[in-house]
Design a protein around this motif. Structure first.
Motif, PDB file in Angstrom:
ATOM      1  N   ALA A 102      64.896  55.265  28.347  1.00  0.00           N
ATOM      2  CA  ALA A 102      65.000  55.510  29.787  1.00  0.00           C
ATOM      3  C   ALA A 102      66.047  54.606  30.418  1.00  0.00           C
ATOM      4  N   VAL A 103      66.975  55.211  31.144  1.00  0.00           N
ATOM      5  CA  VAL A 103      68.040  54.476  31.818  1.00  0.00           C
ATOM      6  C   VAL A 103      68.016  54.855  33.294  1.00  0.00           C
ATOM      7  N   GLY A 104      68.254  53.870  34.143  1.00  0.00           N
ATOM      8  CA  GLY A 104      68.372  54.113  35.566  1.00  0.00           C
ATOM      9  C   GLY A 104      69.671  53.526  36.074  1.00  0.00           C
ATOM     10  N   ALA A 105      70.226  54.154  37.089  1.00  0.00           N
ATOM     11  CA  ALA A 105      71.462  53.667  37.702  1.00  0.00           C
ATOM     12  C   ALA A 105      71.359  53.828  39.212  1.00  0.00           C
ATOM     13  N   ALA A 106      72.041  52.953  39.914  1.00  0.00           N
ATOM     14  CA  ALA A 106      72.140  53.055  41.371  1.00  0.00           C
ATOM     15  C   ALA A 106      73.550  52.658  41.756  1.00  0.00           C
ATOM     16  N   ILE A 107      74.237  53.558  42.443  1.00  0.00           N
ATOM     17  CA  ILE A 107      75.626  53.305  42.812  1.00  0.00           C
ATOM     18  C   ILE A 107      75.715  53.055  44.312  1.00  0.00           C
ATOM     19  N   LEU A 108      76.496  52.057  44.672  1.00  0.00           N
ATOM     20  CA  LEU A 108      76.731  51.691  46.066  1.00  0.00           C
ATOM     21  C   LEU A 108      78.105  52.181  46.472  1.00  0.00           C
ATOM     22  N   THR A 109      78.155  52.967  47.531  1.00  0.00           N
ATOM     23  CA  THR A 109      79.443  53.440  48.022  1.00  0.00           C
ATOM     24  C   THR A 109      79.988  52.440  49.050  1.00  0.00           C
ATOM     25  N   LYS A 110      81.262  52.538  49.302  1.00  0.00           N
ATOM     26  CA  LYS A 110      81.869  51.647  50.293  1.00  0.00           C
ATOM     27  C   LYS A 110      81.324  51.925  51.687  1.00  0.00           C
ATOM     28  N   GLY A 111      80.736  53.100  51.882  1.00  0.00           N
ATOM     29  CA  GLY A 111      80.085  53.423  53.150  1.00  0.00           C
ATOM     30  C   GLY A 111      78.706  52.797  53.284  1.00  0.00           C
ATOM     31  N   GLY A 112      78.248  52.112  52.224  1.00  0.00           N
ATOM     32  CA  GLY A 112      76.964  51.427  52.272  1.00  0.00           C
ATOM     33  C   GLY A 112      75.777  52.237  51.796  1.00  0.00           C
ATOM     34  N   ASN A 113      76.014  53.441  51.313  1.00  0.00           N
ATOM     35  CA  ASN A 113      74.927  54.283  50.817  1.00  0.00           C
ATOM     36  C   ASN A 113      74.672  54.033  49.336  1.00  0.00           C
ATOM     37  N   ILE A 114      73.426  54.204  48.934  1.00  0.00           N
ATOM     38  CA  ILE A 114      73.023  54.035  47.534  1.00  0.00           C
ATOM     39  C   ILE A 114      72.520  55.376  47.012  1.00  0.00           C
ATOM     40  N   TYR A 115      73.031  55.749  45.846  1.00  0.00           N
ATOM     41  CA  TYR A 115      72.603  56.975  45.170  1.00  0.00           C
ATOM     42  C   TYR A 115      72.061  56.599  43.802  1.00  0.00           C
ATOM     43  N   LYS A 149      68.850  44.624  45.351  1.00  0.00           N
ATOM     44  CA  LYS A 149      68.483  45.945  45.877  1.00  0.00           C
ATOM     45  C   LYS A 149      68.955  47.059  44.947  1.00  0.00           C
ATOM     46  N   LEU A 150      70.179  46.940  44.453  1.00  0.00           N
ATOM     47  CA  LEU A 150      70.710  47.945  43.526  1.00  0.00           C
ATOM     48  C   LEU A 150      69.916  47.980  42.220  1.00  0.00           C
ATOM     49  N   LEU A 151      69.595  46.804  41.695  1.00  0.00           N
ATOM     50  CA  LEU A 151      68.809  46.753  40.460  1.00  0.00           C
ATOM     51  C   LEU A 151      67.427  47.368  40.666  1.00  0.00           C
ATOM     52  N   ALA A 152      66.802  47.098  41.799  1.00  0.00           N
ATOM     53  CA  ALA A 152      65.489  47.686  42.093  1.00  0.00           C
ATOM     54  C   ALA A 152      65.582  49.210  42.189  1.00  0.00           C
ATOM     55  N   ALA A 153      66.650  49.711  42.787  1.00  0.00           N
ATOM     56  CA  ALA A 153      66.846  51.159  42.891  1.00  0.00           C
ATOM     57  C   ALA A 153      67.063  51.775  41.511  1.00  0.00           C
ATOM     58  N   ALA A 154      67.767  51.061  40.646  1.00  0.00           N
ATOM     59  CA  ALA A 154      67.994  51.554  39.278  1.00  0.00           C
ATOM     60  C   ALA A 154      66.686  51.582  38.488  1.00  0.00           C
ATOM     61  N   VAL A 155      65.857  50.562  38.654  1.00  0.00           N
ATOM     62  CA  VAL A 155      64.553  50.534  37.978  1.00  0.00           C
ATOM     63  C   VAL A 155      63.708  51.713  38.441  1.00  0.00           C
ATOM     64  N   LYS A 156      63.708  51.964  39.738  1.00  0.00           N
ATOM     65  CA  LYS A 156      62.946  53.097  40.286  1.00  0.00           C
ATOM     66  C   LYS A 156      63.453  54.418  39.706  1.00  0.00           C
ATOM     67  N   ALA A 157      64.769  54.551  39.617  1.00  0.00           N
ATOM     68  CA  ALA A 157      65.354  55.780  39.073  1.00  0.00           C
ATOM     69  C   ALA A 157      64.968  55.975  37.608  1.00  0.00           C
ATOM     70  N   ALA A 158      64.928  54.885  36.836  1.00  0.00           N
ATOM     71  CA  ALA A 158      64.597  54.983  35.407  1.00  0.00           C
ATOM     72  C   ALA A 158      63.202  55.554  35.190  1.00  0.00           C
ATOM     73  N   LYS A 159      62.321  55.380  36.155  1.00  0.00           N
ATOM     74  CA  LYS A 159      60.956  55.905  36.028  1.00  0.00           C
ATOM     75  C   LYS A 159      60.946  57.434  35.991  1.00  0.00           C
ATOM     76  N   ASN A 160      62.019  58.057  36.476  1.00  0.00           N
ATOM     77  CA  ASN A 160      62.121  59.518  36.461  1.00  0.00           C
ATOM     78  C   ASN A 160      62.902  60.037  35.257  1.00  0.00           C
ATOM     79  N   SER A 161      63.220  59.168  34.327  1.00  0.00           N
ATOM     80  CA  SER A 161      63.991  59.568  33.150  1.00  0.00           C
ATOM     81  C   SER A 161      63.296  60.706  32.412  1.00  0.00           C
ATOM     82  N   TYR A 162      64.113  61.668  31.998  1.00  0.00           N
ATOM     83  CA  TYR A 162      63.622  62.728  31.120  1.00  0.00           C
ATOM     84  C   TYR A 162      64.285  62.483  29.770  1.00  0.00           C
TER      85      TYR A 162
END
Length: 138
Positions: free
Chosen positions: A29-42, A9-22
């Protein structure tokens, strides 16, 4: 412990984010997705600037989005870059990530979101400069 489903799930979110690379200068193009201990992904992506010094990496964008929403406890971050090679945070991003714990898991993937490996920040930064260094703690 991060399970395989969450890593995917995190890797998929990072791939999606990379599509918005400027990234008109590096075309990296690099994408990242961070998981917090509260369970949220940014998500975050790299944003370049013609002055280069104004450029911000995907990992830092993701961290700043989490922190701006009140999240200070990070559990894992997934990073993807172009091509089929492993992608890991640069030294400056590693330093920013260290602010939130040496045991954060860093998951690497390729631009398709394929799992390439993982390391903890402790493994990526063997002699870290942590907040305790400024606070005089050992």
């Amino acid at each position: 412990m991060i399970d395989t489903e969450m890593k995917t799930k995190l890797l998929a979110a990072a791939v999606k984010a990379a599509k918005n690379s400027y990234s008109p200068y590096s075309h990296f193009a690099v994408g990242a997705a961070i998981l917090t201990k509260g369970g949220n992904i940014y998500q975050g992506t790299n944003i370049e600037n013609v002055s280069y010094g104004g450029t911000v990496c995907a990992e830092r964008v993701a961290v700043w989005k989490a922190v701006s929403e009140g999240e200070l406890e990070m559990e894992a971050i997934a990073v993807v870059g172009p091509g089929t090679k492993e992608a890991y945070p640069c030294a400056m991003c590693r330093q920013v990530l260290l602010e939130f714990g040496l045991d954060m898991l860093v998951i690497s993937g390729d631009e398709q979101g394929n799992y390439m490996g993982e390391r903890t920040l402790r493994e990526l930064v063997p002699f870290p400069f942590t907040p305790s260094a400024l606070l005089g703690e050992q």
